[in-house]
Design an enzyme around this catalytic site. Structure first.
Site, PDB file in Angstrom:
ATOM      1  N   LYS A  46     -15.386  17.288 -23.580  1.00 55.63           N
ATOM      2  CA  LYS A  46     -15.241  17.674 -24.719  1.00 55.63           C
ATOM      3  C   LYS A  46     -14.702  16.251 -26.040  1.00 55.63           C
ATOM      4  O   LYS A  46     -15.162  15.906 -27.022  1.00 55.63           O
ATOM      5  CB  LYS A  46     -15.114  19.071 -25.394  1.00 55.63           C
ATOM      6  N   ALA A  48     -13.934  13.458 -25.241  1.00 56.69           N
ATOM      7  CA  ALA A  48     -14.365  12.344 -25.390  1.00 56.69           C
ATOM      8  C   ALA A  48     -15.622  11.667 -25.900  1.00 56.69           C
ATOM      9  O   ALA A  48     -15.939  11.150 -26.752  1.00 56.69           O
ATOM     10  CB  ALA A  48     -15.077  11.472 -23.565  1.00 56.69           C
ATOM     11  N   ASP A 234     -20.348  19.103 -29.337  1.00 54.66           N
ATOM     12  CA  ASP A 234     -19.000  18.396 -30.362  1.00 54.66           C
ATOM     13  C   ASP A 234     -19.975  17.330 -30.887  1.00 54.66           C
ATOM     14  O   ASP A 234     -18.802  16.480 -31.986  1.00 54.66           O
ATOM     15  CB  ASP A 234     -18.839  17.187 -28.864  1.00 54.66           C
TER      16      ASP A 234
END
Length: 293
Positions: A46, A48, A234
């Protein structure tokens, strides 16, 4: 607001994983074997994912995390750096690089098992944060590390409270923004009293709550060609923080982030290719029926 968005500084503190993904026509039931899988290895985690999304949306971002001294760690660092992420504050540790085992069906639904590995060694010791620097965290690293980052951050502090977990009172008090999906919102009752919470509802769009009161919402962008839902949340998180930091009103920030999420699910990667944020701000205004000013 001008259509030219300022490039807000955004630092992400969080997880870095190698995603090992098996795509199949349907997810297996407990004890069942499904035999038509296609295997793929790609960057994930999450933290990255959010750092790469922020870099693609705003031109640059910074990642604070940890990887192992292994080939997976080197590959993940290279992938982030090539996307425009500053990787100088990523620690190299003796633990193996974090790994996520992912099953994805033909509708983009997924099941995920995370093996944290090096993510257990993430630390913000020795890391400095600027006065105008926004910080975004998640809960795939130890919550004490997230709290430490919250204490050190001088500017806007956002938390993607995923995976859902009870939040330390001091951490919740420090959050300028908490971002969750509808399931996480239901699982973390203390969010009802939080000053500012953004909630995503998949195909029903997203909303912002102030102290439990719904104050803004934006519809979802209809998507028929879903490839992968893993990186969409994300990408939404990074886009929403950047949009709010750029001064957009809540509804327009949500609409822009929804447009980013829609683009993300069309991409099979957990770190999807994205346009600059300006593109999604315009798309969000069009979705809301507003003309740019």
């Amino acid at each position: 607001m001008s259509s030219s968005m300022p490039k807000s500084a955004l630092t992400i503190v969080g997880s870095i994983n190698l995603d090992i993904t098996a795509t199949t026509h349907r997810l297996p039931s407990p004890g069942e074997t499904v035999g038509d899988g296609v295997l793929c290895r790609q960057p994930g985690g999450k933290g990255a994912n959010q750092a790469v999304a922020a870099a693609r949306l705003a031109g640059a971002s910074r990642m604070i995390g940890a990887v192992g001294r292994d080939e997976a760690g080197r590959q993940l660092l290279d992938a982030m750096a090539s996307a425009g992420v500053d990787v100088k504050n990523i620690r190299h540790v003796d633990e193996a690089t974090g790994t996520a085992l992912v099953l994805v069906d033909s509708d983009g639904e997924n099941q995920i098992v995370v093996c944290p590995g090096a993510n257990g060694e993430v630390s913000v010791d020795g890391v400095s944060f600027g006065e105008e620097e926004a910080v975004l965290c998640q809960l795939e690293v130890d919550q004490d590390v997230v709290l430490d980052a919250a204490r050190r951050a001088k500017g806007f502090f956002a938390l993607n409270a995923a995976p859902a977990a009870p939040l330390l009172p001091e951490l919740l008090e420090r959050c300028d923004l908490v971002i969750v999906n509808e399931t996480e919102y239901a699982l973390i009752p203390e969010l009802r009293q939080a000053p500012l919470v953004a909630v995503t509802y998949g195909g029903e769009g997203s909303a912002i709550f102030e102290h439990g009161e719904r104050v803004a919402e934006a519809p979802a962008v209809a998507v028929t060609d879903i490839a992968n839902t893993i990186g969409a949340g994300d990408a939404f998180c990074a886009a929403l923080v950047l949009a709010l930091q750029a001064g957009l009103e809540y509804e327009h920030a949500l609409a822009a982030a929804n447009a980013v999420g829609a683009d993300a699910v069309r991409d099979a990667s957990s770190q999807p290719a994205l346009q600059p944020l300006d593109h999604y701000v315009a798309a969000g205004r069009a979705l809301a029926g507003d003309s740019p000013t």
